[in-house]
Design a protein around this motif. Structure first.
Motif, short mmCIF file in Angstrom:
data_model
loop_
_atom_site.label_atom_id
_atom_site.label_comp_id
_atom_site.label_asym_id
_atom_site.label_seq_id
_atom_site.Cartn_x
_atom_site.Cartn_y
_atom_site.Cartn_z
N PRO A 104 1.25 31.62 38.12
CA PRO A 104 1.08 32.11 36.75
C PRO A 104 -0.32 31.84 36.21
O PRO A 104 -0.91 32.70 35.54
N MET A 105 -0.85 30.67 36.50
CA MET A 105 -2.19 30.30 36.01
C MET A 105 -3.26 31.13 36.71
O MET A 105 -4.21 31.59 36.09
N ARG A 106 -3.09 31.34 38.00
CA ARG A 106 -4.05 32.13 38.78
C ARG A 106 -4.08 33.58 38.32
O ARG A 106 -5.15 34.21 38.24
N ASP A 107 -2.92 34.13 38.00
CA ASP A 107 -2.80 35.56 37.71
C ASP A 107 -3.04 35.91 36.25
O ASP A 107 -3.24 37.09 35.92
N ASP A 108 -3.00 34.94 35.35
CA ASP A 108 -3.15 35.21 33.92
C ASP A 108 -4.28 34.35 33.35
O ASP A 108 -4.06 33.18 33.02
N PRO A 109 -5.47 34.90 33.20
CA PRO A 109 -6.60 34.10 32.70
C PRO A 109 -6.45 33.66 31.25
O PRO A 109 -7.23 32.81 30.79
N SER A 110 -5.48 34.20 30.53
CA SER A 110 -5.28 33.78 29.14
C SER A 110 -4.55 32.45 29.03
O SER A 110 -4.48 31.87 27.95
N LEU A 111 -3.99 31.95 30.14
CA LEU A 111 -3.28 30.68 30.13
C LEU A 111 -4.25 29.52 30.29
O LEU A 111 -5.12 29.54 31.16
N SER A 112 -4.07 28.49 29.48
CA SER A 112 -4.87 27.28 29.59
C SER A 112 -4.07 26.09 30.10
O SER A 112 -4.63 25.19 30.71
N VAL A 113 -2.77 26.08 29.81
CA VAL A 113 -1.92 24.96 30.21
C VAL A 113 -0.58 25.50 30.69
O VAL A 113 0.03 26.34 30.02
N VAL A 114 -0.15 25.04 31.86
CA VAL A 114 1.19 25.32 32.35
C VAL A 114 1.90 23.98 32.53
O VAL A 114 1.35 23.07 33.17
N ALA A 115 3.08 23.84 31.96
CA ALA A 115 3.82 22.58 32.03
C ALA A 115 5.26 22.85 32.44
O ALA A 115 5.77 23.95 32.28
N SER A 116 5.89 21.81 32.96
CA SER A 116 7.30 21.90 33.37
C SER A 116 8.05 20.73 32.77
O SER A 116 7.46 19.82 32.17
N ARG A 117 9.35 20.73 32.97
CA ARG A 117 10.12 19.54 32.65
C ARG A 117 9.91 18.49 33.74
O ARG A 117 9.42 18.79 34.82
N ARG A 118 10.31 17.25 33.45
CA ARG A 118 10.20 16.18 34.46
C ARG A 118 11.37 15.22 34.29
O ARG A 118 11.95 15.10 33.21
N HIS A 119 11.71 14.55 35.40
CA HIS A 119 12.69 13.49 35.36
C HIS A 119 12.00 12.18 34.97
O HIS A 119 10.83 11.97 35.30
N MET A 120 12.74 11.30 34.31
CA MET A 120 12.30 9.92 34.13
C MET A 120 12.99 9.09 35.20
O MET A 120 14.23 9.14 35.33
N ILE A 121 12.21 8.35 36.00
CA ILE A 121 12.77 7.57 37.11
C ILE A 121 12.46 6.09 36.92
O ILE A 121 11.53 5.72 36.20
N ASP A 122 13.24 5.26 37.61
CA ASP A 122 13.03 3.82 37.51
C ASP A 122 12.23 3.32 38.70
O ASP A 122 11.66 4.10 39.47
N GLU A 123 12.20 2.00 38.88
CA GLU A 123 11.38 1.40 39.93
C GLU A 123 11.87 1.76 41.33
O GLU A 123 11.10 1.67 42.29
N GLN A 124 13.12 2.16 41.45
CA GLN A 124 13.68 2.56 42.75
C GLN A 124 13.71 4.07 42.91
O GLN A 124 14.41 4.59 43.79
N SER A 125 12.99 4.78 42.07
CA SER A 125 12.92 6.25 42.09
C SER A 125 14.25 6.92 41.77
O SER A 125 14.48 8.08 42.14
N ARG A 126 15.12 6.22 41.08
CA ARG A 126 16.38 6.80 40.63
C ARG A 126 16.17 7.47 39.28
O ARG A 126 15.48 6.94 38.41
N VAL A 127 16.79 8.63 39.10
CA VAL A 127 16.66 9.35 37.83
C VAL A 127 17.46 8.64 36.76
O VAL A 127 18.67 8.43 36.88
N ILE A 128 16.77 8.23 35.69
CA ILE A 128 17.48 7.58 34.58
C ILE A 128 17.66 8.53 33.39
O ILE A 128 18.60 8.40 32.63
N VAL A 129 16.75 9.49 33.25
CA VAL A 129 16.92 10.56 32.26
C VAL A 129 16.47 11.86 32.93
O VAL A 129 15.30 12.01 33.26
N PRO A 130 17.38 12.81 33.14
CA PRO A 130 17.01 14.05 33.84
C PRO A 130 16.43 15.11 32.89
O PRO A 130 16.70 15.10 31.70
N ARG A 131 15.63 15.99 33.45
CA ARG A 131 15.17 17.22 32.79
C ARG A 131 14.63 16.97 31.39
O ARG A 131 15.03 17.63 30.42
N ARG A 132 13.70 16.06 31.29
CA ARG A 132 13.15 15.73 29.98
C ARG A 132 11.90 16.57 29.70
O ARG A 132 11.12 16.87 30.59
N GLY A 133 11.69 16.93 28.45
CA GLY A 133 10.48 17.61 28.04
C GLY A 133 10.68 19.06 27.67
O GLY A 133 11.74 19.66 27.89
#
Length: 293
Positions: A104-133
């Motif tokens: 999307p960023m490569r094909d549309d020069p009008s875009l400045s920022v592309v963002a997604s959701r992210r998981h919050m993980i703990d020290e063991q890489s376990r998801v503590i809060v999913p699909r945040r943002g």
């Protein structure tokens, strides 16, 4: 020249660095370079960074330890591609992160920022809060003014940390890069300055993971985070660049305590998980010691 640069600035990050590097190398989008900037660490970060044998990796090292903001700016300066993603040395990327963000960023020069959701993980890489943002209606295509109003009304950082965001190197330079004086909101501060030059695209997929550990800086400086956010919200309202209304800023002030409460809850969940891990480890060591006797 690769189509995208992923840079990892690392300082004493031996605990998670290898896992972070692997998450980048496992991308389904293959046309990238990975720039590792080792900030004169006192642990094994350099040895870990140089242990990977992949032609897409470049490892650089600072002669002396730089402050975080300066180190992040140098990491981006070392990148060669027109599109850049900065990943902290303890965070992770989903295998399809670049695949879904770069085109999307490569094909549309009008875009400045592309963002997604992210998981919050703990020290063991376990998801503590999913699909945040991307709350408050930030999925899809939006103007900078729309994003500014929704960020202010959110009272926190609904766009997210660097790992789930892709931006243009040229606009990063024009905007002035990371501002070290905004230590606790360097990411959100940069996103809003980049959006002076183009639009925002929020993709609905969860494409990164942000680690919350016991030693996370954010857990110790809640008041400073809120103060810097309030300063940013006031700047957005006064700048004239974005169509932000006084009512947006007033709502943002009311929302700041809610943002603090959400962050505090995340850190609490992470600490509880870490204590449980410590207890299980202690019980295992006790059992092994008893067997040895």
């Amino acid at each position: 020249m690769p189509s995208v640069s992923v840079c990892i600035p690392v300082y004493n990050g031996e605990a998670y660095l290898a896992e972070t590097i692997r998450s980048v190398l496992e991308q389904t989008w293959r046309d990238f370079e990975l720039v590792l900037l080792e900030n004169d660490s006192s642990d094994a970060s350099w040895e870990i960074a140089t242990s990977f044998r992949d032609p897409r990796i470049r490892v650089e090292r600072n002669r002396q330890t730089l402050p975080q903001g300066d180190n992040w700016n140098r990491a981006v300066e070392l990148c060669r591609a027109p599109l850049v993603k900065l990943v902290c040395a303890d965070d992770l990327l989903h295998p399809r992160c670049l695949e879904l963000q770069v085109p999307p960023m490569r094909d549309d020069p009008s875009l400045s920022v592309v963002a997604s959701r992210r998981h919050m993980i703990d020290e063991q890489s376990r998801v503590i809060v999913p699909r945040r943002g991307l709350g408050g209606g930030l999925v899809g295509l939006h103007s900078g003014s729309e994003v500014a109003r929704r960020v202010i009304r959110n009272g926190a950082n609904p766009i997210g940390e660097p790992g789930n965001v892709l931006f243009r190197r040229e606009q990063f330079v024009t905007a002035g890069g990371w501002r070290p004086e905004r230590r606790f909101i360097m990411d959100l501060d940069l996103w809003m300055r980049l959006l002076q030059y183009g639009d925002f695209l929020g993709v609905p997929e969860t494409l990164a993971a942000f680690r919350i550990a016991r030693g996370s800086v954010s857990a110790e400086f809640e008041q400073q985070i809120s103060d810097e956010q309030q300063l940013l919200f006031d700047e957005l309202g006064d700048s004239g660049v974005f169509d932000v209304r006084p009512i947006d800023v007033r709502i943002g002030r009311l929302a700041l305590p809610l943002g603090r409460a959400r962050r505090k809850a995340l850190f609490t969940v992470s600490r509880i998980a870490a204590r449980k891990d410590d207890k299980l480890l202690a019980e295992r060591d006790e059992a092994e010691a008893a067997e040895a006797r």
